[in-house]
Design an enzyme around this catalytic site. Sequence first.
Site, short mmCIF file in Angstrom:
data_model
loop_
_atom_site.label_atom_id
_atom_site.label_comp_id
_atom_site.label_asym_id
_atom_site.label_seq_id
_atom_site.Cartn_x
_atom_site.Cartn_y
_atom_site.Cartn_z
N PHE A 59 39.91 27.64 39.79
CA PHE A 59 39.37 27.94 38.64
C PHE A 59 40.41 27.76 37.38
CE2 PHE A 59 39.01 30.93 35.09
CZ PHE A 59 37.59 30.44 34.95
N ASP A 104 46.25 37.75 24.87
CA ASP A 104 46.06 38.23 23.73
C ASP A 104 47.55 38.38 23.06
OD1 ASP A 104 43.40 39.20 24.09
OD2 ASP A 104 44.13 40.71 25.62
N THR A 127 36.27 38.47 21.90
CA THR A 127 36.40 38.45 23.09
C THR A 127 35.85 36.93 23.62
OG1 THR A 127 34.96 39.31 24.84
CG2 THR A 127 33.83 39.44 22.77
N ASP A 130 40.57 43.09 21.77
CA ASP A 130 40.12 42.31 22.77
C ASP A 130 39.14 43.44 23.26
OD1 ASP A 130 39.90 40.51 24.91
OD2 ASP A 130 41.32 42.00 26.21
N ARG A 158 29.06 40.77 33.88
CA ARG A 158 29.77 39.37 33.70
C ARG A 158 29.05 38.75 34.76
NH1 ARG A 158 35.35 39.78 31.71
NH2 ARG A 158 36.12 38.51 33.34
N THR A 183 37.82 42.77 27.09
CA THR A 183 38.08 43.08 28.61
C THR A 183 39.32 43.72 29.00
OG1 THR A 183 36.81 41.15 29.00
CG2 THR A 183 37.79 42.02 30.95
N GLU A 222 37.33 38.52 41.56
CA GLU A 222 37.36 37.78 42.91
C GLU A 222 37.38 38.87 43.88
OE1 GLU A 222 40.62 34.87 44.09
OE2 GLU A 222 39.18 33.67 43.63
#
Length: 1197
Positions: free
Chosen positions: A592, A874, A730, A426, A649, A428, A545
């Site tokens: 979200f 993951d 990813t 992965d 990002r 992030t 956030e």
Amino acid sequence: MAGERRNKGMRLSKLYSFKCLKPFSKEDHSQIGSRGYSRVVFCNDPDNPEAIQLNYRGNYVSTTKYTATNFIPKSLFEQFRRVANIYFLVVAFVSFSPLAPYTAPSVLAPLLFVIGATMVKEGVEDLRRRRQDIEANNRRVKVFGKNGEFSETKWKNLRVGDLVKVYKDEYFPADLLLLSSSYEDGVCYVETMNLDGETNLKLKHALEITSDEEESVKNFRGVIKCEDPNEHLYSFVGTLHFQGQQYPLSPQQILLRDSKLRNTEYIYGVVVFTGHDTKVMQNATDPPSKRSKIERKMDKIIYILFSILIVIAFTGSVFFGIITRRDVTDDGKMRRWYLRPDQTTVFYQPQRAVLAAFFHFLTALMLYGYLIPISLYVSIEVVKVLQSIFINQDQEMYHEETDRPARARTSNLNEELGQVDTILSDKTGTLTCNSMEFVKCSIAGTAYGRGMTEVEVALRKQKGMSMTPQEEDSLSIKDIKANSTKSVKGFNFWDERIVDGQWVNQPNAELIQKFFRVLAICHTAIPDVDSDTGEISYEAESPDEAAFVIASRELGFEFFARSQTNISLHEIDYMTGEKVDRVYELLHVLEFSSSRKRMSVIVRNPENRLFLLSKGADSVMFERLAKHGRQNERETKEHIKRYAEAGLRTLVITYREVDEDEYRIWEEEFLNAKTLVTEDRDALIDAAADKIEKDLILIGSTAVEDKLQKGVPDCIEKLSQAGVKIWVLTGDKTETAINIGYACSLLREGMEKIMITLDSPDIETLEKQGDKDAVAKASFQSIKKQLRDGMSQTAAATNNSANENQKMFGLVIDGKSLTFALDKKLEKEFLELASRCSSVICCRSSPKQKALVTRLVKSGTGRTTLAIGDGANDVGMLQEADIGVGISGAEGMQAVMASDFAIAQFRYLERLLLVHGHWCYRRIAMMICYFFYKNLTFGFTLFWYEAYASFSGKPAYNDWYMSCYNVFFTSLPVIALGVFDQDVSARLCLKYPLLYQEGVQNILFSWERILGWMLNGIISSMIIFFLTINTLASQAFRKDGQVVDYSVLGVTMYSSVVWTVNCQMAISINYFTWIQHCFIWGSIGVWYLFLVIYGSLPPTFSTTAFRVFVETSAPSPICWLTLVLVTFSALLPYFAYRAFQIKFRPMYHDIIVEQRRTERFESGTRTTSAVSGELPVQVEFTLHHLRANLSRRDSWN
């Protein structure tokens, strides 16, 4: 308790008004009451006759594998799943018959010892789990009793329907329906770390109808009809029937067992699920069973040994039958008259030679049983546990900042760490820190934010571009800030135009205000004010956030308080430049999700105007812009592209004003969708939300940086040098993933990129036409063509570069393309192309695609795969891979809980594989080969002796000699080998990463090497037997002229076996410790000590061993001379082979060891070669040969 104060001033009933619902009478409960939705709970009335009749499980929880009653049978069943143990059990039973060549106790003792030791290990591990269960079951909670008061009881005594009171920082004892809390509107904050590993707090809230004072709660009576027990942590379907009305229930009202109450004084709840019906226990399934390739191969070797056993037993029986038949000739003469064949039993009867041969075959199967290593399995288990302890205690893999060491969560796969061919990672939180920092933004078409990111710097280097002095000065944004502001976690931004309130002087100040206002309001973060310092920190659902809220605070829009109805800000008024307090009424939060890719809030500002504030991915936000809201769209898209190329990002920030009438109509539709309890409920909610998230006005975009973890580029470079392929899977944009690839050395200078994508004009045209079938067909053909073009490209490069500098390729494929590439018709071509590339990056990958890619690589290549990740998304690929490594990072502990090994940082993977992996593979491979060698050495001496004695079925040794061979005289040195041996040091393992290829190519456990060790054992047995028998048997041994008898011959030959196999261990070991010296020479000493003690026992028990060593063998020089001669001769073939191998066919570690030895013996300063770090010519030649092998393997000819 009735007098306890509730927190006032927090009317929280409408923050999530689409979840806290009003009663409805619409009879739309198509699921409730049907199969899977049949649970009925009588709230605060567990003694109701109907409740008793339902007979739900209690709250007692057991995570143990065994119970007191089933431990012995179940544990025995586990032991006898192994073929070798079944064989020895059968032999033990048969040993009570006359067929047995030895006594029954001598067979039973080692079997009972091995099985008993394993059962004790299982029992101790299970006892630990039982203690944890007892501790959990005996925790205390307050429950409402028949006396009308709350009293303490144990968790295990709770029943479905009980009313409980849980206090701050206590765990929930069962799955509860939240009725009320210390807050007036019944909200509470919950920490779910034990469930999903996430440390951020979750907001839960009761239905408005149940959110009352304690006295009202005590009198609460209702009926819950809901789903049956299941493992879904984030879903709940149910209805509360109360006072003739029905109220839909959602996960927001459910408090799950083992989560903790935080920031709330107390809550009241009704028990819905207990014990093993709770969602956390429903999730407590065993992870997929994984076995290493060596272990699977070991089973095949055991079958080979069984085959050898049967062959030599059959061979001996045939000869025995022939010889027995000849004992009496046709004319009645007895050939071996001294055996009295005319008066023998059926086991030796010449007239029934075939039957006698069959019985002999059964006897031989028992006699040669020592070919099968009875203690192999338990020895390997002990070694692997000790290896795991060393991994856990490695200080080089301890992360001091987080106080997290490496953890081997299973010991079954230690050696597999040394054979990894492909790593699937992965990005992030795995390659990066998942600690987001706000670094840049675009507002009204203007880019803000100085400095360069790590990715930008790496990109400049990759392109060979030099940096200007100004750019060099701006490499560290934090350095720029150092003189002006203090360092703030999550905020790494500097731009003199807008910091320190300077934004009010910008021409677009109004839009800047709206931009940061959206960041300060559009979130679900919770402020936490430090009572001592007054500083505010934030509990957010994601690092992104938190970074947005912190950035808005640092730039003048401080979010400092929230209730379910309001969000309060300290913000700068751009008209006056002064700070003012503004309170926004929070009406709805549209959360979200991975499918929506956006989040919105609907608020009413102090001027009584309604606004929709929204942020989301550019892929879904630009299409929702109004025609008049697309100002600066081109500039914003250009900035987003630039940010993505810098590895950042991005999110798009928008807003719109909502008309009151439109809002009223929409809210009614939205609430109706929320009140449904049907299968399409979520789809209807999304559709309703979609209707208001339109006609948006673009403000700008954010850019946050997820920095690379320390040491990632060096780690990837080292693993690449070791010949390990690395794939990155990813969810990021293609540009972001590519540039992160350059920053972390996954993509390197000179590496040619092969792009597989569906971003073509033809596909886009078809998509606009809306013909899905045509789009799918065209996409499939496009991917097929791109894959074949890539294959041709790599094949041409391979054919054109026979020289040393072969061109390397990097494959980049996006999520849409991956969907088609994983099609059954294309997956082989995709895998072949990917296997020809040094690096592979799969962008925009879903969790399911990650798991499918991992499965494809594992099954398609047949080589060992390792998946590494840190998040819940993951888990699929971690469980699918041969080895799953979890990063204990910011995304929680779900990946760690599903992993086989856990580390705190990606860089530790280098040491885990190249050092521990290499050592463990080498140790286990050597250990198993040696086990088979020593057992064949011992077992075949029995065969040669039996052949010498006309296949009489008589063993060469005393019963107890044979029983103790594997358990006492040869077992500890093997364990020491498996735990301590090192061919080279950890430093050299890292210095010469190509050494790792010994495991990837399985050099040390190839069939050639296994059969070589077996052959060595057979040759050693021949030398030991024939040299001993010819040295002792042909000359006088006693003073009276008698030759050696059976007992002396057995002791001498057995001593030779013990000396030979232990000395073989001594010359095979590369790294001696005092423990190994103690075990090797101590095992030989224990043999002689055993001889003395056992020989001193009465002859009825010691039989042929009675005083044989003390009185006969020890005083005899010929026995000691024979022992020295035989041991040296038996080791000579191995010496000769190793001398030839080191000189003409050296292994990689031989080369490195020889180089180090040469360097040590050189006088004065080192040679130029050593100073420059170069290797000798022979070493360079061998390593070049290895690289060529790797290149040929990667070309998949």
